[in-house]
Motif scaffolding. Structure first.
Motif, short mmCIF file in Angstrom:
data_model
loop_
_atom_site.label_atom_id
_atom_site.label_comp_id
_atom_site.label_asym_id
_atom_site.label_seq_id
_atom_site.Cartn_x
_atom_site.Cartn_y
_atom_site.Cartn_z
N ARG A 153 0.81 -1.22 0.16
CA ARG A 153 -0.27 -0.09 0.06
C ARG A 153 0.89 1.11 0.11
NH1 ARG A 153 -5.10 -0.21 2.81
NH2 ARG A 153 -4.71 2.05 3.52
N ILE A 154 0.24 2.17 -0.75
CA ILE A 154 1.29 3.48 -0.76
C ILE A 154 1.44 4.05 0.56
CG2 ILE A 154 -0.94 5.24 -1.07
CD1 ILE A 154 0.83 6.16 -3.42
N ASP A 196 -5.51 10.41 1.00
CA ASP A 196 -6.66 10.68 0.85
C ASP A 196 -7.21 12.02 0.44
OD1 ASP A 196 -7.31 7.89 1.14
OD2 ASP A 196 -7.66 8.22 3.36
N GLN A 198 0.39 11.59 -6.19
CA GLN A 198 -0.09 11.16 -7.49
C GLN A 198 0.78 10.00 -7.91
OE1 GLN A 198 0.11 13.93 -10.74
NE2 GLN A 198 -1.06 15.32 -9.74
N LEU A 199 0.58 8.74 -8.39
CA LEU A 199 1.19 7.60 -8.78
C LEU A 199 1.11 7.43 -10.37
CD1 LEU A 199 2.86 5.15 -7.85
CD2 LEU A 199 0.29 4.04 -7.88
N LYS A 211 -1.35 9.82 -11.81
CA LYS A 211 -2.90 9.81 -11.48
C LYS A 211 -3.06 9.91 -10.12
CE LYS A 211 -4.05 6.64 -15.24
NZ LYS A 211 -4.34 5.21 -15.62
N ALA A 239 -3.69 9.17 -6.31
CA ALA A 239 -3.43 7.71 -5.33
C ALA A 239 -4.24 7.94 -4.23
CB ALA A 239 -2.24 7.24 -5.54
N LYS A 240 -4.94 7.03 -3.97
CA LYS A 240 -5.82 6.92 -2.51
C LYS A 240 -4.80 6.10 -1.56
CE LYS A 240 -9.25 9.33 -3.07
NZ LYS A 240 -9.36 10.65 -2.85
N THR A 277 -3.89 2.41 -2.53
CA THR A 277 -3.26 2.12 -3.78
C THR A 277 -2.17 1.24 -3.68
OG1 THR A 277 -4.13 4.28 -4.60
CG2 THR A 277 -2.43 3.17 -5.81
N THR A 278 -1.98 0.51 -4.53
CA THR A 278 -0.77 -0.47 -4.60
C THR A 278 0.42 0.20 -5.33
OG1 THR A 278 -2.09 -2.48 -4.52
CG2 THR A 278 0.28 -2.96 -5.26
N ASP A 296 7.56 2.26 -10.17
CA ASP A 296 6.44 3.58 -10.03
C ASP A 296 7.12 4.72 -9.84
OD1 ASP A 296 4.37 1.65 -10.86
OD2 ASP A 296 3.72 1.43 -8.69
#
Length: 86
Positions: A2-3, A24, A29-30, A33, A35-36, A39-40, A45
């Motif tokens: 998880r991020i 949140d 951004q990942l 895009k 990211a919450k 997010t994996t 990345d």
């Protein structure tokens, strides 16, 4: 991974609860895009993180469940660290 956990283990953000809150609010951004916190993240990345008036771009180099303080920076490569003038 998880991020929010990656940010905590890599010590880019000191506490996982803070990392979750930042994610949140849409400030991470990942690969371009938003990211919450759940997010994996995978090796290779690119993350863009907004800290107030700073924007930090990093590339994920490796994933570890835990790390020592001295080894934390080996989990990512700093691509840029820019100040945003308000």
């Amino acid at each position: 991974m998880r991020i929010d956990k990656f940010l905590k283990v890599s010590r880019l953000i000191k506490r996982r609860s803070v990392a979750k809150e930042v994610a949140d609010k849409g400030r991470i951004q990942l690969n371009g895009k938003i990211a919450k916190s759940g997010t994996t993240v995978k090796v290779g990345d690119e993350l863009q993180i907004q800290f107030g008036n700073r924007t930090v771009n990093v590339r994920v180099e490796k994933l570890q469940e835990s790390t020592k303080k001295e080894d934390a920076s080996s989990m990512y490569t700093l691509l840029s660290d820019e100040r945003v003038n308000a």
